[in-house]
Scaffold this motif. Sequence first.
Motif, mmCIF file in Angstrom:
data_model
loop_
_atom_site.group_PDB
_atom_site.id
_atom_site.type_symbol
_atom_site.label_atom_id
_atom_site.label_comp_id
_atom_site.label_asym_id
_atom_site.label_seq_id
_atom_site.Cartn_x
_atom_site.Cartn_y
_atom_site.Cartn_z
ATOM 1 N N MET A 12 0.835 -1.167 0.000
ATOM 2 C CA MET A 12 0.000 0.000 0.000
ATOM 3 C C MET A 12 0.889 1.242 0.000
ATOM 4 N N THR A 13 0.535 2.222 -0.801
ATOM 5 C CA THR A 13 1.285 3.473 -0.835
ATOM 6 C C THR A 13 0.484 4.576 -0.166
ATOM 7 N N ALA A 14 1.168 5.640 0.165
ATOM 8 C CA ALA A 14 0.533 6.790 0.808
ATOM 9 C C ALA A 14 1.178 8.065 0.304
ATOM 10 N N GLU A 15 0.442 9.139 0.354
ATOM 11 C CA GLU A 15 0.970 10.463 0.053
ATOM 12 C C GLU A 15 1.482 11.087 1.342
ATOM 13 N N VAL A 16 2.466 11.971 1.208
ATOM 14 C CA VAL A 16 2.919 12.764 2.339
ATOM 15 C C VAL A 16 2.063 14.019 2.364
ATOM 16 N N VAL A 17 1.497 14.319 3.529
ATOM 17 C CA VAL A 17 0.594 15.463 3.667
ATOM 18 C C VAL A 17 1.211 16.467 4.631
ATOM 19 N N VAL A 18 1.284 17.735 4.194
ATOM 20 C CA VAL A 18 1.743 18.830 5.047
ATOM 21 C C VAL A 18 0.545 19.733 5.295
ATOM 22 N N GLY A 19 0.157 19.863 6.557
ATOM 23 C CA GLY A 19 -1.012 20.664 6.913
ATOM 24 C C GLY A 19 -0.710 22.151 6.928
ATOM 25 N N ASP A 20 -1.770 22.927 6.912
ATOM 26 C CA ASP A 20 -1.716 24.384 6.918
ATOM 27 C C ASP A 20 -1.312 24.896 8.297
ATOM 28 N N ALA A 21 -0.284 25.733 8.349
ATOM 29 C CA ALA A 21 0.166 26.295 9.621
ATOM 30 C C ALA A 21 -0.493 27.626 9.937
ATOM 31 N N GLY A 22 -1.307 28.134 9.035
ATOM 32 C CA GLY A 22 -2.006 29.394 9.292
ATOM 33 C C GLY A 22 -1.142 30.612 9.055
ATOM 34 N N THR A 23 -1.607 31.724 9.589
ATOM 35 C CA THR A 23 -0.932 33.009 9.437
ATOM 36 C C THR A 23 -0.552 33.523 10.814
#
Length: 119
Positions: free
Chosen positions: A1-12
């Motif tokens: 199984m493969t997965a994507e790397v996800v980087v979440g929003d850090a905001g402002t």
Amino acid sequence: MTAEVVVGDAGTVEEADGNYLTYDVSLSNAVGSDVTVTLGTSGSATAGDDYGPLEYFNGSSWVEVPTSNEITLPADGSTVQVRVAVIDDAITEDDETVVLSATTSDSQSQIQAIQDLEQ
């Protein structure tokens, strides 16, 4: 199984010493083994002038990301927090951005989050 790397929003955040841009980095789903990713920054903000070195939360404290810029994401898909300290350079300038990227060694995925440092 493969997965994507996800980087979440850090905001402002406001440009001020003591503020941080904090990103959640994870895999999109669970996989068979831990995944090593290489972190990078880009954007209109300048490393060393506008923001400090990358740090990650190792489960008990914040530590600098190694010089290899690699961290390990858990196979279960749980989040690893990564942050940069905002540096107040006391210069009036337009809003700036910090882009955090995370790539796998086989370059199968890269997702970036763009964050604003407001002046």
